[in-house]
Design a protein around this motif. Sequence first.
Motif, PDB file in Angstrom:
ATOM      1  N   CYS A  56       4.531   6.340   8.250  1.00 17.25           N
ATOM      2  CA  CYS A  56       3.666   6.660   7.192  1.00 17.25           C
ATOM      3  C   CYS A  56       4.161   7.882   6.467  1.00 17.25           C
ATOM      4  N   ALA A  57       3.765   8.075   5.039  1.00 16.30           N
ATOM      5  CA  ALA A  57       4.102   9.238   4.194  1.00 16.30           C
ATOM      6  C   ALA A  57       4.014  10.506   4.970  1.00 16.30           C
ATOM      7  N   GLU A  58       2.667  10.916   5.488  1.00 15.21           N
ATOM      8  CA  GLU A  58       2.697  12.406   5.936  1.00 15.21           C
ATOM      9  C   GLU A  58       3.382  12.634   7.030  1.00 15.21           C
ATOM     10  N   GLU A  75       8.081   1.079   5.044  1.00 13.66           N
ATOM     11  CA  GLU A  75       7.920   0.008   6.138  1.00 13.66           C
ATOM     12  C   GLU A  75       9.219  -0.692   6.608  1.00 13.66           C
ATOM     13  N   ASN A  87       5.655   6.499   2.618  1.00 14.92           N
ATOM     14  CA  ASN A  87       5.676   5.479   3.689  1.00 14.92           C
ATOM     15  C   ASN A  87       6.760   4.585   3.443  1.00 14.92           C
ATOM     16  N   VAL A 146       1.885   5.203  -0.374  1.00 12.97           N
ATOM     17  CA  VAL A 146       1.276   6.580   0.178  1.00 12.97           C
ATOM     18  C   VAL A 146       2.440   7.456  -0.265  1.00 12.97           C
ATOM     19  N   THR A 198       7.329   0.836  10.985  1.00 16.86           N
ATOM     20  CA  THR A 198       6.987   1.870   9.861  1.00 16.86           C
ATOM     21  C   THR A 198       6.494   2.984  10.120  1.00 16.86           C
ATOM     22  N   PHE A 222       0.912  -1.194   0.046  1.00 15.76           N
ATOM     23  CA  PHE A 222      -0.034   0.032  -0.049  1.00 15.76           C
ATOM     24  C   PHE A 222       0.823   1.285   0.081  1.00 15.76           C
ATOM     25  N   PRO A 276      -5.617   9.763   7.268  1.00 16.90           N
ATOM     26  CA  PRO A 276      -4.285   9.370   8.362  1.00 16.90           C
ATOM     27  C   PRO A 276      -4.771   8.682   9.474  1.00 16.90           C
TER      28      PRO A 276
HETATM   29  N1  THU Z   1      -0.095   4.755   5.557  1.00 15.83           N
HETATM   30  C1  THU Z   1       0.424   5.893   5.216  1.00 15.83           C
HETATM   31  O1  THU Z   1       1.729   6.039   4.878  1.00 15.83           O
HETATM   32  N2  THU Z   1      -0.452   6.927   5.356  1.00 15.83           N
HETATM   33  C2  THU Z   1      -1.742   6.902   5.806  1.00 15.83           C
HETATM   34  O2  THU Z   1      -2.442   7.762   5.898  1.00 15.83           O
HETATM   35  C3  THU Z   1      -2.276   5.449   6.024  1.00 15.83           C
HETATM   36  C4  THU Z   1      -1.378   4.169   6.206  1.00 15.83           C
HETATM   37  C5  THU Z   1       0.750   3.391   5.319  1.00 15.83           C
HETATM   38  C6  THU Z   1       1.487   2.839   6.692  1.00 15.83           C
HETATM   39  C7  THU Z   1       2.030   1.484   5.781  1.00 15.83           C
HETATM   40  O3  THU Z   1       3.169   1.490   5.082  1.00 15.83           O
HETATM   41  C8  THU Z   1       0.728   1.197   4.992  1.00 15.83           C
HETATM   42  O4  THU Z   1       0.221   2.665   4.559  1.00 15.83           O
HETATM   43  C9  THU Z   1      -0.371   0.246   5.056  1.00 15.83           C
HETATM   44  O5  THU Z   1      -0.656   0.700   6.323  1.00 15.83           O
END
Ligand code: THU
Length: 139
Positions: A53-55, A44, A42, A26, A51, A24, A87
Amino acid sequence: MKTEILIQKAWEARDKAYAPYSGFQVGACVATKDGNYISGANVENASYGATSCAERNALFAAYAKGYRKQDIEAIAITAASERICTPCGICRQVFAELLAEDVPVILSNGKETACTNTKELLPDQFDSSFLEEEGLCEA
Ligand code: THU
């Protein structure tokens, strides 16, 4: 700052995502009031909890460059999901710390775009005001 450009930069950042476990991807991009764009994707880890997240990565990168909440105009987050991706809880708490509550948080899945903000994403937030009231930190 043009919203379309900010969203486009978030899509470009998404291409750099390291998401071998979830698949997934982002992307995110922070627009600063002085005209800069700071991206994140993101990243991982085999130990899933590590992991990020992108934001969060985009916002941390902006802070690491010296920007602060008053310098940030907007943030865009992009994912090619059926529903617009919102998010996670950890990122909402990070927004509560690092993003002014009315700064636009723009979400896009390529088909639809939505706009929200920290106030809506995390009402009743725990923040530094509690610690200030207790005399545990300075404003
Ligand atoms: N993820 C993001 O980077 N931002 C979001 O707003 C939701 C989830 C990422 C975290 C992980 O690498 C993947 O999406 C699946 O959860």
